[in-house]
Design a protein around this motif. Structure first.
Motif, mmCIF file in Angstrom:
data_model
loop_
_atom_site.group_PDB
_atom_site.id
_atom_site.type_symbol
_atom_site.label_atom_id
_atom_site.label_comp_id
_atom_site.label_asym_id
_atom_site.label_seq_id
_atom_site.Cartn_x
_atom_site.Cartn_y
_atom_site.Cartn_z
ATOM 1 N N CYS A 144 48.100 65.921 3.563
ATOM 2 C CA CYS A 144 47.280 65.252 4.565
ATOM 3 C C CYS A 144 47.191 66.154 5.789
ATOM 4 O O CYS A 144 47.923 67.139 5.903
ATOM 5 N N ARG A 145 46.314 65.822 6.714
ATOM 6 C CA ARG A 145 46.073 66.657 7.879
ATOM 7 C C ARG A 145 47.310 66.724 8.790
ATOM 8 O O ARG A 145 47.902 65.692 9.102
ATOM 9 N N GLN A 147 49.457 66.596 12.026
ATOM 10 C CA GLN A 147 49.258 65.870 13.270
ATOM 11 C C GLN A 147 49.634 66.759 14.466
ATOM 12 O O GLN A 147 50.315 67.772 14.333
ATOM 13 N N THR A 170 42.332 65.038 5.454
ATOM 14 C CA THR A 170 42.120 63.887 6.328
ATOM 15 C C THR A 170 43.474 63.326 6.757
ATOM 16 O O THR A 170 44.524 63.735 6.243
ATOM 17 N N ASP A 171 43.465 62.373 7.683
ATOM 18 C CA ASP A 171 44.718 61.812 8.178
ATOM 19 C C ASP A 171 45.548 61.187 7.066
ATOM 20 O O ASP A 171 46.783 61.268 7.091
ATOM 21 N N ASP A 226 54.127 60.510 15.447
ATOM 22 C CA ASP A 226 52.995 60.675 14.543
ATOM 23 C C ASP A 226 53.361 60.169 13.145
ATOM 24 O O ASP A 226 54.515 59.842 12.862
ATOM 25 N N TYR A 227 52.358 60.103 12.288
ATOM 26 C CA TYR A 227 52.508 59.715 10.880
ATOM 27 C C TYR A 227 52.967 58.266 10.692
ATOM 28 O O TYR A 227 53.396 57.897 9.593
#
Length: 281
Positions: A144-145, A147, A170-171, A226-227
């Motif tokens: 995934c992207r 952060q 993508t996120d 994040d995440y």
């Protein structure tokens, strides 16, 4: 299990002339910055979904070496972590510094003391011939992207092929919302290796210990916040444990090195209690 927070080690374990709390994890200046940046540039270029899956297969059988926990600690006498801007001394001393910090703040939790000693033992992968960028440093999810709280996120991922793969850029990438970190493929390194090694060898520690070992380097999550979109309620319930551990992992680092010969008998007793004998690494 409720986390009873200990005092702030950045105050307790600061030697005369030592660092202030805000001086730790400085990634903008300092004498070690070039070394640190190079390590992260290589990490963020080569840590891909395919790379991590290959490493799971390569090391998942735990056939590298047979030795005791204390022998693994002694191996780290020969390792200086090239991703760490705060220390330039062998990692074995950091293991005892962390463990002793936890022991002072949580005297009734001997298993937690042992987590301090164990947490970086996965770095023996460097002795197995692995480059430091695939062993040390902050971890992050692949697939995934990246952060924004990932160290050097804006200048080190340009050559990572996954950032151009529509499955992963993508996120959420290849994950479902709130899928749980146990279902997320983390960048390969000493955290995941040591977690799997402990499971393989059936360490008799509580679930909190395994969780702290597995995610203690996931700074973009436990410190950067994040995440969270990938987290389950279980992850959020475990977060205070990881954050409590992190205080000692980070703020007990100093050039005031412990007398390991005096500490070894106590920790050998904990090893004998929770993870005795010759183990598969």
């Amino acid at each position: 299990m409720k986390v009873l927070m200990g005092p702030d080690p950045s105050q307790i374990y600061r030697p005369d002339g030592g660092k202030n709390k805000e001086d730790f994890r400085n990634y903008t200046s300092g004498p070690l910055l070039d070394r640190v940046y190079t390590t992260y540039k290589l990490m963020h270029t080569h840590q891909t979904v395919d790379f991590v899956r290959r490493k799971h297969k390569e090391f998942g059988g735990f056939t590298y070496k047979k030795m005791t926990v204390m022998e693994a600690v002694e191996l780290l006498d020969g390792l200086v972590d090239e991703s760490d801007p705060d220390v330039d001394f062998p990692n074995s001393f950091h293991a005892f510094q962390t463990a002793e910090g936890i022991r002072k703040a949580h005297p009734d939790k001997d298993w937690f003391h042992l987590v301090g000693l164990l947490h970086d033992l996965g770095k023996i992968l460097v002795m197995a011939g692995e480059p430091q960028w695939s062993v040390v440093g902050d971890t992050f999810p692949v697939g995934c992207r990246p952060q924004k709280s990932v160290v050097f996120w804006d200048s080190t991922f340009q050559d990572n092929p996954d950032t151009k793969d529509p499955r992963y850029c993508t996120d959420y990438g290849m994950y479902e919302p709130n899928c749980g970190l146990e279902n997320v493929l983390m960048s390969w390194g000493h955290d995941e290796y040591m977690y799997r090694m402990m499971k393989f060898n059936k360490f008799s520690l509580p679930p909190e210990a395994f969780y702290m070992i597995r995610f203690h380097s996931f700074y973009p999550w436990h410190t950067g916040s994040d995440y969270r979109h990938l987290c389950s309620p279980h992850d959020l319930s475990m977060l205070p444990w990881v954050q409590e551990f992190n205080k000692f992992d980070l703020y007990t680092k100093s050039e005031d090195l412990p007398d390991v010969s005096m500490l070894r008998p106590y920790y050998q007793g904990l090893i004998d209690k929770y993870c005795p004998g010759v183990l598969c690494w």
